[in-house]
Design an enzyme around this catalytic site. Structure first.
Site, PDB file in Angstrom:
ATOM      1  N   CYS A  10     -53.418  38.821  49.673  1.00 50.87           N
ATOM      2  CA  CYS A  10     -54.621  39.395  49.083  1.00 50.87           C
ATOM      3  C   CYS A  10     -54.925  38.639  47.789  1.00 50.87           C
ATOM      4  O   CYS A  10     -54.098  37.886  47.304  1.00 50.87           O
ATOM      5  CB  CYS A  10     -54.412  40.883  48.802  1.00 50.87           C
ATOM      6  SG  CYS A  10     -53.666  41.220  47.195  1.00 50.87           S
TER       7      CYS A  10
ATOM      8  N   CYS B 182     -52.453  46.769  46.067  1.00 44.12           N
ATOM      9  CA  CYS B 182     -53.845  47.220  45.886  1.00 44.12           C
ATOM     10  C   CYS B 182     -54.056  48.643  46.385  1.00 44.12           C
ATOM     11  O   CYS B 182     -55.071  49.244  46.097  1.00 44.12           O
ATOM     12  CB  CYS B 182     -54.813  46.320  46.644  1.00 44.12           C
ATOM     13  SG  CYS B 182     -54.865  44.617  46.088  1.00 44.12           S
TER      14      CYS B 182
ATOM     15  N   CYS C 181     -52.185  46.362  51.801  1.00 42.69           N
ATOM     16  CA  CYS C 181     -51.529  45.800  50.618  1.00 42.69           C
ATOM     17  C   CYS C 181     -51.081  46.964  49.741  1.00 42.69           C
ATOM     18  O   CYS C 181     -51.914  47.712  49.231  1.00 42.69           O
ATOM     19  CB  CYS C 181     -52.455  44.876  49.835  1.00 42.69           C
ATOM     20  SG  CYS C 181     -51.726  44.400  48.238  1.00 42.69           S
TER      21      CYS C 181
ATOM     22  N   LYS D  58     -48.728  40.336  37.341  1.00 43.33           N
ATOM     23  CA  LYS D  58     -47.861  39.492  38.164  1.00 43.33           C
ATOM     24  C   LYS D  58     -46.761  38.841  37.344  1.00 43.33           C
ATOM     25  O   LYS D  58     -45.754  38.421  37.867  1.00 43.33           O
ATOM     26  CB  LYS D  58     -48.683  38.354  38.785  1.00 43.33           C
ATOM     27  CG  LYS D  58     -49.575  38.783  39.929  1.00 43.33           C
ATOM     28  CD  LYS D  58     -50.269  37.542  40.466  1.00 43.33           C
ATOM     29  CE  LYS D  58     -51.221  37.873  41.590  1.00 43.33           C
ATOM     30  NZ  LYS D  58     -51.978  36.692  42.002  1.00 43.33           N
TER      31      LYS D  58
ATOM     32  N   HIS E 197     -49.260  47.006  30.211  1.00 38.54           N
ATOM     33  CA  HIS E 197     -49.329  45.601  29.782  1.00 38.54           C
ATOM     34  C   HIS E 197     -50.628  45.345  29.034  1.00 38.54           C
ATOM     35  O   HIS E 197     -51.438  46.261  28.845  1.00 38.54           O
ATOM     36  CB  HIS E 197     -49.126  44.658  30.967  1.00 38.54           C
ATOM     37  CG  HIS E 197     -50.110  44.852  32.099  1.00 38.54           C
ATOM     38  ND1 HIS E 197     -51.464  44.658  31.944  1.00 38.54           N
ATOM     39  CD2 HIS E 197     -49.923  45.226  33.390  1.00 38.54           C
ATOM     40  CE1 HIS E 197     -52.069  44.887  33.102  1.00 38.54           C
ATOM     41  NE2 HIS E 197     -51.150  45.254  33.997  1.00 38.54           N
TER      42      HIS E 197
ATOM     43  N   HIS F 229     -53.998  46.555  30.422  1.00 37.74           N
ATOM     44  CA  HIS F 229     -54.317  47.970  30.173  1.00 37.74           C
ATOM     45  C   HIS F 229     -54.822  48.129  28.744  1.00 37.74           C
ATOM     46  O   HIS F 229     -55.785  48.849  28.478  1.00 37.74           O
ATOM     47  CB  HIS F 229     -53.081  48.855  30.357  1.00 37.74           C
ATOM     48  CG  HIS F 229     -52.478  48.801  31.727  1.00 37.74           C
ATOM     49  ND1 HIS F 229     -51.167  48.468  31.943  1.00 37.74           N
ATOM     50  CD2 HIS F 229     -53.018  49.035  32.947  1.00 37.74           C
ATOM     51  CE1 HIS F 229     -50.912  48.511  33.241  1.00 37.74           C
ATOM     52  NE2 HIS F 229     -52.024  48.850  33.878  1.00 37.74           N
TER      53      HIS F 229
ATOM     54  N   LYS G  32     -51.987  36.299  35.834  1.00 36.82           N
ATOM     55  CA  LYS G  32     -52.432  37.673  35.619  1.00 36.82           C
ATOM     56  C   LYS G  32     -51.227  38.504  35.162  1.00 36.82           C
ATOM     57  O   LYS G  32     -50.128  38.356  35.671  1.00 36.82           O
ATOM     58  CB  LYS G  32     -52.967  38.214  36.957  1.00 36.82           C
ATOM     59  CG  LYS G  32     -53.495  39.628  36.869  1.00 36.82           C
ATOM     60  CD  LYS G  32     -53.705  40.203  38.276  1.00 36.82           C
ATOM     61  CE  LYS G  32     -53.988  41.687  38.199  1.00 36.82           C
ATOM     62  NZ  LYS G  32     -53.917  42.354  39.486  1.00 36.82           N
TER      63      LYS G  32
ATOM     64  N   HIS H 225     -52.096  40.009  44.783  1.00 25.40           N
ATOM     65  CA  HIS H 225     -50.649  40.232  44.809  1.00 25.40           C
ATOM     66  C   HIS H 225     -49.890  39.197  45.623  1.00 25.40           C
ATOM     67  O   HIS H 225     -50.429  38.632  46.582  1.00 25.40           O
ATOM     68  CB  HIS H 225     -50.336  41.639  45.345  1.00 25.40           C
ATOM     69  CG  HIS H 225     -50.880  42.725  44.467  1.00 25.40           C
ATOM     70  ND1 HIS H 225     -52.084  43.317  44.705  1.00 25.40           N
ATOM     71  CD2 HIS H 225     -50.401  43.277  43.315  1.00 25.40           C
ATOM     72  CE1 HIS H 225     -52.339  44.218  43.749  1.00 25.40           C
ATOM     73  NE2 HIS H 225     -51.334  44.199  42.894  1.00 25.40           N
TER      74      HIS H 225
END
Ligand code: MET
Length: 525
Positions: free
Chosen positions: A152, A137, A134, A318, A25, A28, A315, A155
């Site tokens: 968290c 993560c 999680c 997500k 995405h 990155h 984000k 997420h």
């Protein structure tokens, strides 16, 4: 025989390595482009440079994604790795190396060698543990690190309660040394706001953490713990070591030459730079330093931390389904436009909201209009009044530099200083000052009027026109060179027009011609 002089400090720069459970995405792409800018800039300044990226293959979430797709994990991961490798041509990256942690033969021996070093230091012990894990993560959280609904910071799915017996690492032993390295700036965490967050986290106390998982949980996917095949090495421990396994760390026994890279790039006064996102600062600034200290190896010199790109306020990882696949954007708008958006619109601190409207506006205002017009005007003037031959630049200038002179003279140190902080916005701002000043210079000097006076036999008009044209070409060439780390494709095309002989591989003294103007950044909007 003669020995080559030392080439100066080397520059080794890395991105974080993404999990491959999802599609690449824009986040990155941001990190890859930021890192590529640093690498290209270092090479432009003549520094020996090495740029590494890769993929984080041994995550449990990669295993879950493979299970969900009803696929065998090795084949699934190998296929997904290719989507990340494909970002290199799409984003015009100058990566020297790409390491996939599951398939690269350099990786596993290095993970094992580092593990043994830490074991020899007495830093592991077995312990049963119960905690909230999680999967997103790939880490355990303590209840006070989770929000009121038990989530968290990164997420939506809730962490899962896990009870298992693991190998633990004595992180607590290294707390004071890690703090000292960061507080003194020997390990520089940039920006300073992120360094302060890390120091606060360290000051709250560092607890030993678990560094292995029962092999059964991942169907054996992962690097087996040396001496204990019932466990695999914790994916974060495995992933962090990629920065040195890619240099041949631990490969000495199988391949005696392989560790030379490690000595060249990960030693002494050389620069070792990681570029990462804010969500994984603790792993790099605390766990990675501890691992290296335990193994007795040098630490990174700089960790640049960026914030996130958001789309629709969320984000990217997500916001499943948003049309922000980097390759799709490149297909629609071109690599330069996307890279320029990252350089110009992403601040050093704070999330950046991506919109295609802003991408198009930035490209068209600054590259198509600003840079494109300047180069186009300059080449047209040189062809019209000097048959395409660039007049020699006057050797001495008595007076203090004017606006254009100081913009050109200051650009390299200004870009160097900004990029030492990974501040792409400020760096491109320094290049932009030349474009602005040069466009004003043309308007103020009115070369077409100087040419008319020259034709009418006016004294001095010809010499003045020579100087104006020479200075404009010089300004354009500096712009093209300084833009090359940011928009390498467009900058290469600018160079072909501005320095055709050099671009073609040879220029004879006294023959300084420019090529024909041709729009390098066609308008998108
Ligand atoms: N895979 C991790 C992530 O995407 C990064 C590992 S960097 C050693 O968050």
């Amino acid at each position: 025989g003669s020995t080559a002089p030392p080439a100066g400090p080397t520059f080794y720069v890395t991105t974080a390595i993404p999990y491959v459970n999802g599609d690449p995405h824009l986040g990155h792409a941001l990190e890859l482009v930021q890192t590529d800018v640093l690498a290209r800039h270092a090479r432009l300044r003549g520094r020996p440079t090495r740029f590494l990226t890769g993929t984080d293959d041994h995550a449990l979430k990669n295993v879950s994604a493979a299970r969900a797709a009803d696929r065998e994990v090795g084949g699934f991961v190998a296929e997904r790795v290719e989507d990340f490798r494909a970002l290199r041509p799409a984003l015009s990256l100058s990566t020297d190396d790409f390491l996939s942690t599951s398939s690269d033969p350099r990786h596993r021996p290095g993970v094992e060698a580092l593990w043994r070093r830490c074991a020899e230091a007495g830093d592991f012990y077995r312990r049963s543990y119960e905690g909230l894990y999680c999967a997103g993560c790939e880490q355990f959280y303590t209840p006070d690190e989770l929000d009121a609904s038990g989530r968290c910071p990164e997420h939506v799915p809730l962490p899962e309660r896990v009870v298992e017996e693991n190998w633990f690492f004595r992180l607590s032993r290294y707390r004071d040394r890690i703090r000292e390295e960061i507080a003194t700036g020997r390990v520089r965490i940039n920006p300073a706001a992120k360094r302060n967050e890390v120091l606060a986290f360290i000051d709250a106390g560092l607890e030993d953490f678990s560094v292995s998982r029962p092999a059964a949980r991942s169907d054996g996917w992962g690097v087996p713990v040396p001496g204990d095949p019932s466990q695999v090495v914790y994916v974060w421990w495995d992933a962090l070591t990629n920065y040195v396994t890619a240099l041949g760390y631990g490969s000495d026994q199988a391949d005696p030459g392989a560790a030379d890279d490690y000595r060249t790039w990960w030693s002494g006064g050389n620069e070792r730079v990681h570029v990462i996102g804010k969500g994984i600062t603790r792993f790099h600034a605390v766990y990675w330093l501890a691992l290296l200290l335990s193994a007795g190896e040098p630490l990174p010199t700089t960790i640049h931390v960026h914030d996130y790109v958001t789309a629709g306020g969320a984000k990217l990882a997500k916001s499943a389904g948003t049309a922000v696949h980097p390759v799709g954007l490149v297909d629609a708008y071109g690599t330069d436009a996307l890279r320029w958006w990252f350089a110009r619109e992403v601040p050093l601190l704070g999330d950046a909201e991506f919109t295609t409207e802003r991408l198009v506006a930035r490209h068209d205002d600054e590259l198509a209009h600003g840079v494109g017009n300047l180069v186009n005007r300059t080449l047209t003037l040189v062809h019209r009044f000097r048959d395409g031959v660039v007049p020699a630049l006057p050797r001495t200038r008595a007076s203090a530099p004017d606006e254009l002179g100081s913009a050109v003279g200051q650009v390299a140190p200004a870009v160097d200083a900004a990029l030492a902080d990974a501040d792409l916005r400020t760096a491109t701002g320094a290049v932009w000052r030349i474009v602005d000043a040069a466009n004003r210079y043309v308007n103020a000097e009115k070369p077409w009027e100087l040419a008319a006076r020259e034709r009418a036999g006016g004294t001095d008009a010809g010499g003045r026109l020579d100087e104006v044209l020479a200075r404009l070409v010089e300004a354009c060439r500096v712009v093209a060179a300084e833009l090359s780390p940011f928009v390498p494709d467009g900058a290469a095309r600018l160079r072909e027009q501005l320095l055709p002989a050099a671009a073609a591989g040879g220029q004879r003294a006294g023959d300084d011609r420019v090529g024909s103007p041709d729009p390098v950044f066609p308008r998108l909007g």
